[in-house]
Write a protein that holds these residues in place. Structure first.
Motif, PDB file in Angstrom:
ATOM      1  N   ALA A  21       0.840  -1.203   0.000  1.00  0.00           N
ATOM      2  CA  ALA A  21       0.000   0.000   0.000  1.00  0.00           C
ATOM      3  C   ALA A  21       0.871   1.247   0.000  1.00  0.00           C
ATOM      4  N   SER A  22       0.397   2.297  -0.628  1.00  0.00           N
ATOM      5  CA  SER A  22       1.149   3.553  -0.659  1.00  0.00           C
ATOM      6  C   SER A  22       1.108   4.262   0.689  1.00  0.00           C
ATOM      7  N   VAL A  23       0.002   4.104   1.414  1.00  0.00           N
ATOM      8  CA  VAL A  23      -0.148   4.689   2.748  1.00  0.00           C
ATOM      9  C   VAL A  23      -0.690   3.620   3.682  1.00  0.00           C
ATOM     10  N   ARG A  24      -0.021   3.430   4.812  1.00  0.00           N
ATOM     11  CA  ARG A  24      -0.438   2.408   5.765  1.00  0.00           C
ATOM     12  C   ARG A  24      -0.985   3.047   7.033  1.00  0.00           C
ATOM     13  N   ASN A  25      -1.566   2.201   7.872  1.00  0.00           N
ATOM     14  CA  ASN A  25      -2.196   2.701   9.091  1.00  0.00           C
ATOM     15  C   ASN A  25      -1.219   3.440  10.000  1.00  0.00           C
ATOM     16  N   ALA A  26       0.024   2.982  10.054  1.00  0.00           N
ATOM     17  CA  ALA A  26       1.021   3.658  10.900  1.00  0.00           C
ATOM     18  C   ALA A  26       1.224   5.099  10.450  1.00  0.00           C
ATOM     19  N   GLN A  27       1.193   5.329   9.147  1.00  0.00           N
ATOM     20  CA  GLN A  27       1.368   6.684   8.634  1.00  0.00           C
ATOM     21  C   GLN A  27       0.148   7.553   8.933  1.00  0.00           C
ATOM     22  N   LEU A  28      -1.038   6.958   8.825  1.00  0.00           N
ATOM     23  CA  LEU A  28      -2.258   7.704   9.142  1.00  0.00           C
ATOM     24  C   LEU A  28      -2.273   8.104  10.615  1.00  0.00           C
ATOM     25  N   LEU A  29      -1.838   7.166  11.468  1.00  0.00           N
ATOM     26  CA  LEU A  29      -1.780   7.463  12.900  1.00  0.00           C
ATOM     27  C   LEU A  29      -0.716   8.511  13.183  1.00  0.00           C
ATOM     28  N   GLN A  30       0.411   8.431  12.521  1.00  0.00           N
ATOM     29  CA  GLN A  30       1.488   9.399  12.745  1.00  0.00           C
ATOM     30  C   GLN A  30       1.034  10.818  12.402  1.00  0.00           C
ATOM     31  N   GLN A  31       0.275  10.960  11.333  1.00  0.00           N
ATOM     32  CA  GLN A  31      -0.229  12.284  10.961  1.00  0.00           C
ATOM     33  C   GLN A  31      -1.080  12.880  12.075  1.00  0.00           C
ATOM     34  N   GLN A  32      -1.925  12.050  12.683  1.00  0.00           N
ATOM     35  CA  GLN A  32      -2.767  12.526  13.777  1.00  0.00           C
ATOM     36  C   GLN A  32      -1.946  12.826  15.026  1.00  0.00           C
ATOM     37  N   GLU A  69       1.094  13.899  15.136  1.00  0.00           N
ATOM     38  CA  GLU A  69       1.787  15.172  14.907  1.00  0.00           C
ATOM     39  C   GLU A  69       0.840  16.347  15.142  1.00  0.00           C
ATOM     40  N   GLN A  70      -0.402  16.194  14.705  1.00  0.00           N
ATOM     41  CA  GLN A  70      -1.380  17.262  14.894  1.00  0.00           C
ATOM     42  C   GLN A  70      -1.740  17.451  16.362  1.00  0.00           C
ATOM     43  N   GLN A  71      -1.709  16.354  17.121  1.00  0.00           N
ATOM     44  CA  GLN A  71      -2.092  16.420  18.529  1.00  0.00           C
ATOM     45  C   GLN A  71      -0.874  16.476  19.461  1.00  0.00           C
ATOM     46  N   ASN A  72       0.299  16.689  18.889  1.00  0.00           N
ATOM     47  CA  ASN A  72       1.541  16.874  19.667  1.00  0.00           C
ATOM     48  C   ASN A  72       1.876  15.686  20.571  1.00  0.00           C
ATOM     49  N   VAL A  73       1.662  14.498  20.064  1.00  0.00           N
ATOM     50  CA  VAL A  73       2.049  13.283  20.785  1.00  0.00           C
ATOM     51  C   VAL A  73       3.498  12.959  20.434  1.00  0.00           C
ATOM     52  N   ARG A  74       4.325  12.783  21.454  1.00  0.00           N
ATOM     53  CA  ARG A  74       5.749  12.503  21.230  1.00  0.00           C
ATOM     54  C   ARG A  74       5.897  11.115  20.610  1.00  0.00           C
ATOM     55  N   TYR A  75       6.603  11.054  19.493  1.00  0.00           N
ATOM     56  CA  TYR A  75       6.647   9.822  18.692  1.00  0.00           C
ATOM     57  C   TYR A  75       8.021   9.638  18.065  1.00  0.00           C
ATOM     58  N   VAL A  76       8.481   8.406  18.039  1.00  0.00           N
ATOM     59  CA  VAL A  76       9.731   8.060  17.358  1.00  0.00           C
ATOM     60  C   VAL A  76       9.387   7.208  16.142  1.00  0.00           C
ATOM     61  N   ASP A  77       9.814   7.614  14.973  1.00  0.00           N
ATOM     62  CA  ASP A  77       9.504   6.921  13.718  1.00  0.00           C
ATOM     63  C   ASP A  77      10.556   5.841  13.453  1.00  0.00           C
ATOM     64  N   LEU A  78      10.264   4.631  13.913  1.00  0.00           N
ATOM     65  CA  LEU A  78      11.203   3.531  13.694  1.00  0.00           C
ATOM     66  C   LEU A  78      11.198   3.041  12.248  1.00  0.00           C
ATOM     67  N   PHE A  79      10.111   3.287  11.536  1.00  0.00           N
ATOM     68  CA  PHE A  79      10.049   2.853  10.140  1.00  0.00           C
ATOM     69  C   PHE A  79      11.177   3.494   9.334  1.00  0.00           C
ATOM     70  N   LYS A  80      11.298   4.816   9.442  1.00  0.00           N
ATOM     71  CA  LYS A  80      12.330   5.523   8.685  1.00  0.00           C
ATOM     72  C   LYS A  80      13.724   5.164   9.188  1.00  0.00           C
ATOM     73  N   THR A  81      13.889   5.142  10.516  1.00  0.00           N
ATOM     74  CA  THR A  81      15.212   4.889  11.091  1.00  0.00           C
ATOM     75  C   THR A  81      15.729   3.498  10.732  1.00  0.00           C
ATOM     76  N   LEU A  82      14.873   2.496  10.882  1.00  0.00           N
ATOM     77  CA  LEU A  82      15.321   1.129  10.628  1.00  0.00           C
ATOM     78  C   LEU A  82      15.439   0.822   9.141  1.00  0.00           C
ATOM     79  N   SER A  83      14.591   1.436   8.324  1.00  0.00           N
ATOM     80  CA  SER A  83      14.663   1.177   6.881  1.00  0.00           C
ATOM     81  C   SER A  83      15.919   1.795   6.267  1.00  0.00           C
ATOM     82  N   ASP A  84      16.457   2.851   6.887  1.00  0.00           N
ATOM     83  CA  ASP A  84      17.687   3.479   6.398  1.00  0.00           C
ATOM     84  C   ASP A  84      18.937   2.708   6.817  1.00  0.00           C
TER      85      ASP A  84
END
Length: 217
Positions: free
Chosen positions: A164-175, A177-192
């Motif tokens: 899929a081009s957009v997955r549930n983790a990305q949809l949740l991450q967008q929300q 960010e809007q609600q200022n929830v502290r989050y670490v993006d392991l998808f980007k870090t581990l994929s790199d």
């Protein structure tokens, strides 16, 4: 000659059918992994009454204890994996180069069951409440998602499945960010990361991936 061939054929089939029963008395069957083998059925129940389910219980016992059971299961897996390029399993998917993936992650991988806007908002809102509670009590809060194995190694998935081009983790991450929830993006870090961070035939991260998670959090 034709009769001899028929006799040999019947003899081979009969041997294959009888062998598991013939070696059963000399085989000590042990559980593998988390499986629990059925016990030999009792003729009578604890209250002294006749065990009416004895035939079904014996069927379960035989299925778990017949001779050469694990050898046959292993051979079946090898044949289906090598010849048919699949697995005789309801929970595991065989990918490229013998990589294994959980079938339960397919819906997320293909985007078959995306979050609605309400679901992603509600999930992020709950996380925000948790963060607020922690901070009020002097506790640091950091949320992250452990990526599914195929989220990082989609190239090892069977070609018949499209990511899929957009997955549930990305949809949740967008929300979040809007609600200022502290989050670490392991998808980007581990994929790199150039090193392999998941076991090829296991759903778990290896020790290198664990060390990266601890550094980030």
């Amino acid at each position: 000659m034709k009769k001899l061939g028929y006799i040999l054929f019947v003899g081979v089939i009969a041997t294959i059918c009888i062998l598991p029963v013939a070696v059963m008395p000399w085989q000590t069957e042990k559980a593998v992994g988390n499986e629990q083998l059925a016990s030999f059925p009792e003729l009578r129940k604890e209250d002294g009454s006749f065990n009416t389910g004895i035939l079904n219980e014996f069927s379960d016992y035989f299925a778990d204890h017949f001779g050469l059971r694990h050898e046959m299961i292993t051979l079946n897996d090898q044949l289906t994996g090598t010849v048919l390029k699949t697995l005789d399993s309801s929970s595991v998917l065989l990918g490229k180069d013998d990589w294994l993936f959980y079938k339960s992650t397919l819906a997320d991988y293909t985007g078959a069951e995306p979050f609605t806007a309400r679901q992603s908002y509600a999930a992020a809102h709950v996380l925000g409440l948790m963060q607020e509670y922690c901070e009020e009590n002097g506790i640091g809060f950091c949320f992250t998602i452990a990526p599914n194995k195929n989220s990082l190694y989609g190239g090892q998935m069977p070609a018949r499945y499209t990511a899929a081009s957009v997955r549930n983790a990305q949809l949740l991450q967008q929300q979040m960010e809007q609600q200022n929830v502290r989050y670490v993006d392991l998808f980007k870090t581990l994929s790199d990361h150039e090193e392999q961070l998941y076991y090829r035939r296991d759903s778990h991260w290896n020790m290198r991936a664990h060390s990266w998670q601890h550094r980030l959090c």
